[in-house]
Design a protein around this motif. Structure first.
Motif, PDB file in Angstrom:
ATOM      1  N   ASP A 195      24.296  98.061  35.043  1.00  9.17           N
ATOM      2  CA  ASP A 195      25.312  97.949  33.988  1.00  9.17           C
ATOM      3  C   ASP A 195      26.362  99.051  34.125  1.00  9.17           C
ATOM      4  O   ASP A 195      27.561  98.797  34.025  1.00  9.17           O
ATOM      5  CB  ASP A 195      24.669  98.018  32.599  1.00  9.17           C
ATOM      6  N   TYR A 196      25.921 100.269  34.343  1.00  6.90           N
ATOM      7  CA  TYR A 196      26.821 101.413  34.532  1.00  6.90           C
ATOM      8  C   TYR A 196      27.732 101.158  35.733  1.00  6.90           C
ATOM      9  O   TYR A 196      28.941 101.375  35.686  1.00  6.90           O
ATOM     10  CB  TYR A 196      25.975 102.676  34.737  1.00  6.90           C
ATOM     11  N   ALA A 197      27.132 100.675  36.827  1.00  5.29           N
ATOM     12  CA  ALA A 197      27.896 100.408  38.056  1.00  5.29           C
ATOM     13  C   ALA A 197      28.901  99.279  37.863  1.00  5.29           C
ATOM     14  O   ALA A 197      30.028  99.351  38.357  1.00  5.29           O
ATOM     15  CB  ALA A 197      26.938 100.086  39.194  1.00  5.29           C
ATOM     16  N   ARG A 198      28.517  98.255  37.126  1.00  7.68           N
ATOM     17  CA  ARG A 198      29.439  97.138  36.873  1.00  7.68           C
ATOM     18  C   ARG A 198      30.602  97.576  35.988  1.00  7.68           C
ATOM     19  O   ARG A 198      31.744  97.170  36.214  1.00  7.68           O
ATOM     20  CB  ARG A 198      28.692  95.978  36.223  1.00  7.68           C
ATOM     21  N   GLU A 199      30.318  98.383  34.980  1.00 11.58           N
ATOM     22  CA  GLU A 199      31.376  98.876  34.084  1.00 11.58           C
ATOM     23  C   GLU A 199      32.439  99.642  34.846  1.00 11.58           C
ATOM     24  O   GLU A 199      33.602  99.675  34.441  1.00 11.58           O
ATOM     25  CB  GLU A 199      30.778  99.788  33.006  1.00 11.58           C
ATOM     26  N   ARG A 200      32.059 100.258  35.942  1.00  6.57           N
ATOM     27  CA  ARG A 200      32.992 101.064  36.734  1.00  6.57           C
ATOM     28  C   ARG A 200      33.493 100.338  37.978  1.00  6.57           C
ATOM     29  O   ARG A 200      34.125 100.942  38.835  1.00  6.57           O
ATOM     30  CB  ARG A 200      32.315 102.380  37.104  1.00  6.57           C
ATOM     31  N   ASP A 201      33.168  99.052  38.083  1.00  7.98           N
ATOM     32  CA  ASP A 201      33.578  98.221  39.223  1.00  7.98           C
ATOM     33  C   ASP A 201      33.035  98.725  40.554  1.00  7.98           C
ATOM     34  O   ASP A 201      33.677  98.569  41.593  1.00  7.98           O
ATOM     35  CB  ASP A 201      35.105  98.080  39.291  1.00  7.98           C
ATOM     36  N   TRP A 202      31.863  99.333  40.519  1.00  6.49           N
ATOM     37  CA  TRP A 202      31.228  99.751  41.760  1.00  6.49           C
ATOM     38  C   TRP A 202      30.552  98.574  42.438  1.00  6.49           C
ATOM     39  O   TRP A 202      30.383  98.572  43.654  1.00  6.49           O
ATOM     40  CB  TRP A 202      30.201 100.849  41.517  1.00  6.49           C
TER      41      TRP A 202
ATOM     42  N   LYS B 236      25.879 112.502  44.206  1.00  5.60           N
ATOM     43  CA  LYS B 236      24.602 112.950  43.651  1.00  5.60           C
ATOM     44  C   LYS B 236      23.993 111.772  42.925  1.00  5.60           C
ATOM     45  O   LYS B 236      24.696 111.017  42.252  1.00  5.60           O
ATOM     46  CB  LYS B 236      24.795 114.110  42.663  1.00  5.60           C
ATOM     47  N   VAL B 237      22.699 111.621  43.038  1.00  5.92           N
ATOM     48  CA  VAL B 237      21.993 110.549  42.347  1.00  5.92           C
ATOM     49  C   VAL B 237      21.185 111.165  41.213  1.00  5.92           C
ATOM     50  O   VAL B 237      20.500 112.164  41.403  1.00  5.92           O
ATOM     51  CB  VAL B 237      21.068 109.782  43.324  1.00  5.92           C
ATOM     52  N   VAL B 238      21.322 110.567  40.039  1.00  5.26           N
ATOM     53  CA  VAL B 238      20.601 111.047  38.857  1.00  5.26           C
ATOM     54  C   VAL B 238      19.737 109.916  38.305  1.00  5.26           C
ATOM     55  O   VAL B 238      19.804 108.775  38.757  1.00  5.26           O
ATOM     56  CB  VAL B 238      21.572 111.568  37.772  1.00  5.26           C
ATOM     57  N   ASP B 239      18.966 110.243  37.299  1.00  7.36           N
ATOM     58  CA  ASP B 239      18.104 109.274  36.640  1.00  7.36           C
ATOM     59  C   ASP B 239      18.903 108.085  36.131  1.00  7.36           C
ATOM     60  O   ASP B 239      20.059 108.237  35.722  1.00  7.36           O
ATOM     61  CB  ASP B 239      17.368 109.961  35.480  1.00  7.36           C
ATOM     62  N   ARG B 240      18.292 106.936  36.109  1.00  9.62           N
ATOM     63  CA  ARG B 240      18.935 105.688  35.710  1.00  9.62           C
ATOM     64  C   ARG B 240      19.676 105.786  34.378  1.00  9.62           C
ATOM     65  O   ARG B 240      20.758 105.233  34.211  1.00  9.62           O
ATOM     66  CB  ARG B 240      17.868 104.595  35.637  1.00  9.62           C
ATOM     67  N   TYR B 241      19.099 106.485  33.415  1.00 14.30           N
ATOM     68  CA  TYR B 241      19.710 106.583  32.096  1.00 14.30           C
ATOM     69  C   TYR B 241      20.193 108.006  31.799  1.00 14.30           C
ATOM     70  O   TYR B 241      20.107 108.473  30.676  1.00 14.30           O
ATOM     71  CB  TYR B 241      18.726 106.111  31.020  1.00 14.30           C
ATOM     72  N   ALA B 242      20.710 108.657  32.811  1.00 11.76           N
ATOM     73  CA  ALA B 242      21.201 110.031  32.648  1.00 11.76           C
ATOM     74  C   ALA B 242      22.316 110.077  31.601  1.00 11.76           C
ATOM     75  O   ALA B 242      23.188 109.210  31.567  1.00 11.76           O
ATOM     76  CB  ALA B 242      21.706 110.570  33.978  1.00 11.76           C
ATOM     77  N   SER B 243      22.278 111.095  30.776  1.00 10.33           N
ATOM     78  CA  SER B 243      23.315 111.280  29.755  1.00 10.33           C
ATOM     79  C   SER B 243      24.568 111.866  30.383  1.00 10.33           C
ATOM     80  O   SER B 243      24.538 112.362  31.517  1.00 10.33           O
ATOM     81  CB  SER B 243      22.798 112.226  28.669  1.00 10.33           C
ATOM     82  N   SER B 244      25.668 111.820  29.643  1.00  6.73           N
ATOM     83  CA  SER B 244      26.893 112.439  30.157  1.00  6.73           C
ATOM     84  C   SER B 244      26.674 113.939  30.354  1.00  6.73           C
ATOM     85  O   SER B 244      27.246 114.532  31.259  1.00  6.73           O
ATOM     86  CB  SER B 244      28.068 112.168  29.216  1.00  6.73           C
ATOM     87  N   GLY B 245      25.823 114.548  29.538  1.00  3.88           N
ATOM     88  CA  GLY B 245      25.506 115.969  29.697  1.00  3.88           C
ATOM     89  C   GLY B 245      24.796 116.251  31.012  1.00  3.88           C
ATOM     90  O   GLY B 245      25.082 117.238  31.687  1.00  3.88           O
ATOM     91  N   SER B 246      23.895 115.368  31.388  1.00  5.17           N
ATOM     92  CA  SER B 246      23.183 115.517  32.660  1.00  5.17           C
ATOM     93  C   SER B 246      24.134 115.324  33.837  1.00  5.17           C
ATOM     94  O   SER B 246      24.078 116.061  34.829  1.00  5.17           O
ATOM     95  CB  SER B 246      22.045 114.498  32.728  1.00  5.17           C
ATOM     96  N   ILE B 247      25.005 114.346  33.730  1.00  9.93           N
ATOM     97  CA  ILE B 247      25.983 114.092  34.801  1.00  9.93           C
ATOM     98  C   ILE B 247      26.916 115.285  34.940  1.00  9.93           C
ATOM     99  O   ILE B 247      27.177 115.765  36.043  1.00  9.93           O
ATOM    100  CB  ILE B 247      26.750 112.786  34.521  1.00  9.93           C
ATOM    101  N   SER B 248      27.409 115.800  33.820  1.00 14.60           N
ATOM    102  CA  SER B 248      28.326 116.950  33.895  1.00 14.60           C
ATOM    103  C   SER B 248      27.616 118.189  34.422  1.00 14.60           C
ATOM    104  O   SER B 248      28.226 119.011  35.104  1.00 14.60           O
ATOM    105  CB  SER B 248      28.989 117.215  32.547  1.00 14.60           C
ATOM    106  N   LYS B 249      26.337 118.331  34.145  1.00 16.95           N
ATOM    107  CA  LYS B 249      25.564 119.464  34.683  1.00 16.95           C
ATOM    108  C   LYS B 249      25.578 119.428  36.208  1.00 16.95           C
ATOM    109  O   LYS B 249      25.780 120.446  36.867  1.00 16.95           O
ATOM    110  CB  LYS B 249      24.125 119.409  34.164  1.00 16.95           C
TER     111      LYS B 249
END
Length: 169
Positions: A43-50, A82-95
């Protein structure tokens, strides 16, 4: 030092990458586009047209799509993901983005964000958190249209080491 661009393929991330590349030419610094990918989150990937709407999540496809966008826009830019957990929060991504910026000794981070520079920020945006790190300067790109690149190139001190203003008579 390096100019870092968090890159998700959005219009604003593309504009930030182009601007960072132009700054990189002027300041003679490398540009690094960094994508953070939640593993398996279609879903995340589709929202961003990946990936396409009917396509299954495939990490290699996503990385390839993002890398191709970076190379198409700015062939001289480096790319890292970088690959993060499937449901990573924006805080985790920004970290992860902040960590890469520190590891690369970033002198500036170019954020393509509609809300990173406002007092009220969106909970879903990584911009405010990345912008809060004090180890680098932050350039916030809020305009999707291309910068006045020709003017920047023509005004570059690399091409014109002295301006008319400072020439002795």
């Amino acid at each position: 030092m390096t100019l870092v661009v968090p890159f998700d393929g959005s219009d604003l991330a593309e504009a930030a990458l182009v601007r960072a590349t132009e700054f990189g030419k002027v300041f003679e610094e490398n540009v690094l586009a960094v994508s953070v990918i939640p593993k398996g989150n279609a879903d995340y990937a589709r929202e961003r047209d990946w990936i396409e709407q009917n396509e299954q999540f495939d990490l290699k496809t996503v990385v390839s799509t993002l890398h191709k966008k970076v190379v198409d826009l700015c062939p001289s830019a480096d790319f890292r993901h970088k690959v993060v957990d499937r449901y990573a929060s924006s805080g985790s991504i920004s970290k992860h983005l902040r960590k890469v910026s520190r590891e690369e000794d970033a002198s500036m981070v170019f954020l393509g964000s509609e809300n990173a520079g406002r007092l009220v920020s969106s909970v879903s945006s990584v911009g405010p958190s990345v912008a809060a790190d004090e180890t680098y300067d932050v350039v916030i790109v809020r305009d999707r249209s291309p910068a006045k690149i020709a003017k920047l190139q023509n005004a570059s001190p690399v091409k014109n080491p002295k301006s008319d203003f400072y020439l002795s008579e």
